[in-house]
Design a protein around this motif. Structure first.
Motif, PDB file in Angstrom:
ATOM      1  N   GLU A 116       5.339   0.082   4.764  1.00 14.06           N
ATOM      2  CA  GLU A 116       6.593   0.128   3.970  1.00 14.06           C
ATOM      3  C   GLU A 116       7.219  -1.276   4.228  1.00 14.06           C
ATOM      4  OE1 GLU A 116       8.853   1.425   0.961  1.00 14.06           O
ATOM      5  OE2 GLU A 116       6.901   2.486   1.936  1.00 14.06           O
ATOM      6  N   LYS A 117       7.130  -1.536   5.706  1.00 13.29           N
ATOM      7  CA  LYS A 117       7.707  -2.805   6.095  1.00 13.29           C
ATOM      8  C   LYS A 117       7.144  -4.243   5.341  1.00 13.29           C
ATOM      9  CE  LYS A 117      10.499  -5.635   8.676  1.00 13.29           C
ATOM     10  NZ  LYS A 117      10.261  -7.118   7.845  1.00 13.29           N
ATOM     11  N   SER A 118       5.856  -3.790   5.316  1.00 14.55           N
ATOM     12  CA  SER A 118       4.918  -4.993   4.802  1.00 14.55           C
ATOM     13  C   SER A 118       5.405  -5.286   3.431  1.00 14.55           C
ATOM     14  CB  SER A 118       3.551  -4.693   4.918  1.00 14.55           C
ATOM     15  OG  SER A 118       3.107  -3.873   3.916  1.00 14.55           O
ATOM     16  N   LYS A 119       5.832  -4.464   2.582  1.00 14.71           N
ATOM     17  CA  LYS A 119       6.192  -4.542   1.044  1.00 14.71           C
ATOM     18  C   LYS A 119       7.344  -5.476   1.003  1.00 14.71           C
ATOM     19  CE  LYS A 119       4.577   0.293  -0.256  1.00 14.71           C
ATOM     20  NZ  LYS A 119       5.039   1.543  -0.812  1.00 14.71           N
ATOM     21  N   ASN A 120       8.222  -5.584   1.918  1.00  7.93           N
ATOM     22  CA  ASN A 120       9.209  -6.501   2.099  1.00  7.93           C
ATOM     23  C   ASN A 120       9.130  -7.841   2.654  1.00  7.93           C
ATOM     24  OD1 ASN A 120      11.112  -4.776   0.386  1.00  7.93           O
ATOM     25  ND2 ASN A 120      11.035  -3.510   2.393  1.00  7.93           N
ATOM     26  N   VAL A 121       7.710  -8.039   3.013  1.00 11.50           N
ATOM     27  CA  VAL A 121       7.507  -9.267   3.835  1.00 11.50           C
ATOM     28  C   VAL A 121       6.828 -10.383   2.944  1.00 11.50           C
ATOM     29  CG1 VAL A 121       5.941 -10.115   5.834  1.00 11.50           C
ATOM     30  CG2 VAL A 121       7.320  -8.193   6.117  1.00 11.50           C
ATOM     31  N   SER A 122       7.251 -11.449   2.894  1.00 14.24           N
ATOM     32  CA  SER A 122       6.474 -12.517   2.124  1.00 14.24           C
ATOM     33  C   SER A 122       5.496 -12.974   2.964  1.00 14.24           C
ATOM     34  CB  SER A 122       7.239 -13.653   1.546  1.00 14.24           C
ATOM     35  OG  SER A 122       8.625 -12.841   0.862  1.00 14.24           O
ATOM     36  N   SER A 123       4.160 -12.537   3.078  1.00 12.38           N
ATOM     37  CA  SER A 123       3.159 -12.957   4.075  1.00 12.38           C
ATOM     38  C   SER A 123       2.534 -14.315   3.622  1.00 12.38           C
ATOM     39  CB  SER A 123       2.125 -11.815   4.249  1.00 12.38           C
ATOM     40  OG  SER A 123       1.156 -12.639   4.937  1.00 12.38           O
ATOM     41  N   THR A 124       2.495 -15.217   4.451  1.00  9.36           N
ATOM     42  CA  THR A 124       1.921 -16.352   4.214  1.00  9.36           C
ATOM     43  C   THR A 124       0.468 -16.679   4.639  1.00  9.36           C
ATOM     44  OG1 THR A 124       2.631 -17.296   6.263  1.00  9.36           O
ATOM     45  CG2 THR A 124       4.112 -17.699   4.484  1.00  9.36           C
ATOM     46  N   SER A 125      -0.136 -15.372   4.731  1.00  8.52           N
ATOM     47  CA  SER A 125      -1.538 -15.412   5.208  1.00  8.52           C
ATOM     48  C   SER A 125      -2.107 -14.971   3.972  1.00  8.52           C
ATOM     49  CB  SER A 125      -1.932 -14.412   6.103  1.00  8.52           C
ATOM     50  OG  SER A 125      -3.365 -14.484   6.240  1.00  8.52           O
ATOM     51  N   PHE A 126      -3.392 -15.755   3.567  1.00  6.55           N
ATOM     52  CA  PHE A 126      -4.167 -15.266   2.551  1.00  6.55           C
ATOM     53  C   PHE A 126      -5.084 -14.053   2.816  1.00  6.55           C
ATOM     54  CE2 PHE A 126      -7.613 -15.667  -0.258  1.00  6.55           C
ATOM     55  CZ  PHE A 126      -7.163 -15.522  -1.491  1.00  6.55           C
ATOM     56  N   TYR A 127      -6.086 -14.667   3.811  1.00  2.31           N
ATOM     57  CA  TYR A 127      -7.075 -13.785   4.466  1.00  2.31           C
ATOM     58  C   TYR A 127      -6.606 -12.445   4.848  1.00  2.31           C
ATOM     59  CZ  TYR A 127     -11.609 -12.687   6.436  1.00  2.31           C
ATOM     60  OH  TYR A 127     -13.003 -12.079   6.699  1.00  2.31           O
ATOM     61  N   PHE A 128      -5.620 -12.712   5.819  1.00  2.53           N
ATOM     62  CA  PHE A 128      -5.090 -11.276   6.430  1.00  2.53           C
ATOM     63  C   PHE A 128      -3.987 -10.600   5.691  1.00  2.53           C
ATOM     64  CE2 PHE A 128      -6.810 -14.066  10.088  1.00  2.53           C
ATOM     65  CZ  PHE A 128      -7.967 -13.115  10.170  1.00  2.53           C
ATOM     66  N   ASN A 129      -3.647 -10.727   4.192  1.00  6.15           N
ATOM     67  CA  ASN A 129      -2.632 -10.353   3.800  1.00  6.15           C
ATOM     68  C   ASN A 129      -2.747  -8.815   3.380  1.00  6.15           C
ATOM     69  OD1 ASN A 129      -0.775  -9.375   1.543  1.00  6.15           O
ATOM     70  ND2 ASN A 129      -0.502 -11.621   1.140  1.00  6.15           N
ATOM     71  N   LEU A 130      -2.025  -7.944   3.975  1.00  2.00           N
ATOM     72  CA  LEU A 130      -2.195  -6.430   3.903  1.00  2.00           C
ATOM     73  C   LEU A 130      -2.092  -5.780   2.572  1.00  2.00           C
ATOM     74  CD1 LEU A 130      -2.484  -3.674   5.378  1.00  2.00           C
ATOM     75  CD2 LEU A 130       0.081  -3.579   5.589  1.00  2.00           C
ATOM     76  N   LYS A 131      -1.430  -6.667   1.669  1.00  2.00           N
ATOM     77  CA  LYS A 131      -1.488  -6.114   0.164  1.00  2.00           C
ATOM     78  C   LYS A 131      -2.733  -6.109  -0.548  1.00  2.00           C
ATOM     79  CE  LYS A 131       3.500  -7.667  -0.308  1.00  2.00           C
ATOM     80  NZ  LYS A 131       3.640  -8.142   1.094  1.00  2.00           N
ATOM     81  N   LYS A 132      -3.625  -6.944  -0.098  1.00  2.00           N
ATOM     82  CA  LYS A 132      -4.749  -7.173  -0.653  1.00  2.00           C
ATOM     83  C   LYS A 132      -5.739  -5.905  -0.131  1.00  2.00           C
ATOM     84  CE  LYS A 132      -4.505 -12.309  -0.898  1.00  2.00           C
ATOM     85  NZ  LYS A 132      -4.395 -12.335  -2.420  1.00  2.00           N
ATOM     86  N   TYR A 133      -5.595  -5.751   1.298  1.00  2.00           N
ATOM     87  CA  TYR A 133      -6.571  -4.905   1.784  1.00  2.00           C
ATOM     88  C   TYR A 133      -6.234  -3.208   1.454  1.00  2.00           C
ATOM     89  CZ  TYR A 133      -8.327  -8.181   5.078  1.00  2.00           C
ATOM     90  OH  TYR A 133      -9.065  -9.078   5.626  1.00  2.00           O
ATOM     91  N   LEU A 134      -4.843  -3.019   1.111  1.00  2.00           N
ATOM     92  CA  LEU A 134      -4.417  -1.867   0.587  1.00  2.00           C
ATOM     93  C   LEU A 134      -5.123  -1.624  -0.985  1.00  2.00           C
ATOM     94  CD1 LEU A 134      -0.629  -1.999   1.545  1.00  2.00           C
ATOM     95  CD2 LEU A 134      -2.466  -0.362   2.461  1.00  2.00           C
ATOM     96  N   LYS A 135      -5.290  -2.439  -1.471  1.00  2.00           N
ATOM     97  CA  LYS A 135      -5.860  -2.672  -2.973  1.00  2.00           C
ATOM     98  C   LYS A 135      -7.162  -2.590  -2.951  1.00  2.00           C
ATOM     99  CE  LYS A 135      -2.389  -5.544  -5.354  1.00  2.00           C
ATOM    100  NZ  LYS A 135      -2.259  -6.698  -6.056  1.00  2.00           N
ATOM    101  N   ASP A 136      -8.100  -3.161  -1.825  1.00  2.41           N
ATOM    102  CA  ASP A 136      -9.490  -2.887  -1.673  1.00  2.41           C
ATOM    103  C   ASP A 136      -9.748  -3.027  -0.248  1.00  2.41           C
ATOM    104  OD1 ASP A 136     -12.095  -3.153  -1.513  1.00  2.41           O
ATOM    105  OD2 ASP A 136     -12.411  -4.868  -3.156  1.00  2.41           O
ATOM    106  N   PRO A 137     -10.040  -2.169   0.400  1.00  3.36           N
ATOM    107  CA  PRO A 137     -10.444  -2.286   2.032  1.00  3.36           C
ATOM    108  C   PRO A 137     -11.609  -3.309   2.343  1.00  3.36           C
ATOM    109  CG  PRO A 137     -11.423  -0.258   1.114  1.00  3.36           C
ATOM    110  CD  PRO A 137     -10.345  -0.650   0.027  1.00  3.36           C
ATOM    111  N   ILE A 138     -12.122  -3.641   1.241  1.00  2.23           N
ATOM    112  CA  ILE A 138     -13.226  -4.707   1.583  1.00  2.23           C
ATOM    113  C   ILE A 138     -12.877  -6.018   0.493  1.00  2.23           C
ATOM    114  CG2 ILE A 138     -15.564  -5.378   1.862  1.00  2.23           C
ATOM    115  CD1 ILE A 138     -16.246  -2.388   1.731  1.00  2.23           C
ATOM    116  N   PRO A 139     -11.868  -6.653   0.742  1.00  2.00           N
ATOM    117  CA  PRO A 139     -11.337  -7.657  -0.173  1.00  2.00           C
ATOM    118  C   PRO A 139     -12.197  -8.933  -0.196  1.00  2.00           C
ATOM    119  CG  PRO A 139      -9.803  -7.881   1.896  1.00  2.00           C
ATOM    120  CD  PRO A 139     -10.716  -6.288   1.949  1.00  2.00           C
ATOM    121  N   TRP A 140     -13.023  -9.094   1.064  1.00  2.00           N
ATOM    122  CA  TRP A 140     -13.883 -10.071   1.360  1.00  2.00           C
ATOM    123  C   TRP A 140     -15.190  -9.883   1.460  1.00  2.00           C
ATOM    124  CZ3 TRP A 140      -9.873 -12.601  -0.736  1.00  2.00           C
ATOM    125  CH2 TRP A 140      -8.620 -12.352  -0.325  1.00  2.00           C
TER     126      TRP A 140
END
Length: 380
Positions: free
Chosen positions: A213-237
């Protein structure tokens, strides 16, 4: 004089020994990571790792070292300018500090000397003085010193304050008891090359609902380690396919042994090593030693670097020296992962041989005898 063959024994706190069956698992054919066959292997690896973590939280497997998981933790829970309480008593607490700086956090440091430890009371004081902090970064086992923290007690004060807690369990998980859900831990990270009995190359990270929930309000500057991507697909890469094969088998082996037994095994090896070291006339370095490794002060008049290099290069027994300001002042004997009582005995007898060679008086068998008596008493 007969020349002996040299066998190699690995007693460093990472990488650690890997069982032959796990090594062979990695030699299987590489399959495509978007197939149903791999999806099943991946899910087995994730679910088994969750059991080791003692969590039902979301858990992700990363193709990185443990530091990648630490970066993912910080990148997704703090915005630039937000405040983090960072606890540090060694090299890897300092890594939390470096990561917090990288992502622009304001840092409140709870710091003690190498070999010392921080307490729940210290963290509670920092929380009382900084009610605007968003999270506390901690370490289960400080690998540079072999010091273990009271994470259960620390988590209680963090949760009482309504904050997030992240735990570096890279070396500590598996060797030390850690109950992610029961202790209310929001983020736990670990790595493959420690207690999981795997080669380097994988990292693991779990996120609680509150952390997500906290991560939803964080503007992560990481591309590879962006949690939002892993929540959509646990194997994003593209994952480390063959390492995932190995992970699936390794966690199965741990769970078949039973985590209570795994913890007890590490506790016994740690106790035997510590008591043997003291019997040899050496002094422990850590003020709160754990079961990952035993850190030992280099005796006066002995070259600490030579202890490590002679054991490794001439006798084939790899231990670790000190890190950071402790380089040359301590050495570290790991009893972590795929190890047994005989690994401990080999390390102790090799150490006695090197110490005698370097001028430190110790009778052969002093440490080994004490350790074997402890193992015998415990039925090992």
């Amino acid at each position: 004089m007969a020349k002996m063959i040299k066998k190699n024994y690995l007693l460093a706190p990472g990488p650690t020994p890997v069982p032959v069956d796990v090594l062979l698992e990695g030699a299987k054919d590489t399959i495509h990571h978007r197939t149903p066959q791999f999806k099943k292997i991946f899910e087995d690896a994730v679910n088994g790792t969750k059991e080791v973590f003692r969590t039902r939280n979301d858990l992700f497997i990363l193709a990185s070292s443990g530091t990648g998981a630490m970066e993912m933790a910080v990148a997704n829970i703090v915005n630039p300018g937000e405040k983090l309480i960072v606890c540090s008593v060694g090299k890897f607490g300092e890594r939390w500090v470096e990561l917090a700086k990288t992502f622009g956090a304001e840092i409140v440091l709870v710091e003690r000397d190498y070999g010392d430890f921080y307490t729940p009371e210290m963290v509670e004081r920092a929380l009382d003085e900084n009610p605007d902090a968003v999270a506390v970064l901690t370490t289960l086992s400080e690998t540079s010193t072999g010091t273990v923290m009271d994470i259960e007690g620390i988590s209680k004060v963090v949760k009482k304050a309504g904050k997030l807690i992240a735990v570096d369990g890279i070396s500590g998980l598996v060797a030390e008891r850690l109950l992610t859900d029961d202790w209310g831990l929001d983020i736990v990270v670990s790595g493959s090359q420690k207690g999981f009995m795997l080669p380097p190359g994988l990292a693991f990270i779990s996120f609680s609902k509150e952390a997500i929930e906290k991560s939803k309000n964080v503007s992560s500057t990481s591309f590879y380690f962006n949690l939002k991507k892993y929540l959509k697909d646990p194997i994003p890469w593209t994952p480390a396919v063959n390492l995932i094969y190995q992970q699936s088998l390794a966690v199965k082996m741990l769970l078949e042994e039973g985590m209570e037994n795994v913890w007890a095994r590490h506790e016994l090896m740690g106790k035997a090593t510590r008591e043997a070291i003291k019997a040899m006339g050496l002094e422990l370095f850590s003020k709160r030693p754990g079961n990952v490794l035993t850190s030992v002060k280099v005796p006066e008049g002995v070259d600490g670097g030579k202890i490590v290099s002679i054991m490794r290069d001439e006798y084939g027994v790899t231990i670790a020296g000190g890190q950071g300001s402790m380089k040359g002042n301590i050495f570290r004997i790991a009893h972590l992962g795929y190890m047994s009582d005989y690994d401990v005995i080999i390390a102790l007898t090799s150490l006695e041989k090197v110490l005698r060679r370097l001028g430190f008086k110790v009778e052969y068998g002093t440490g080994a005898r004490v350790a074997m008596e402890i193992f015998e008493k415990e039925g090992a």
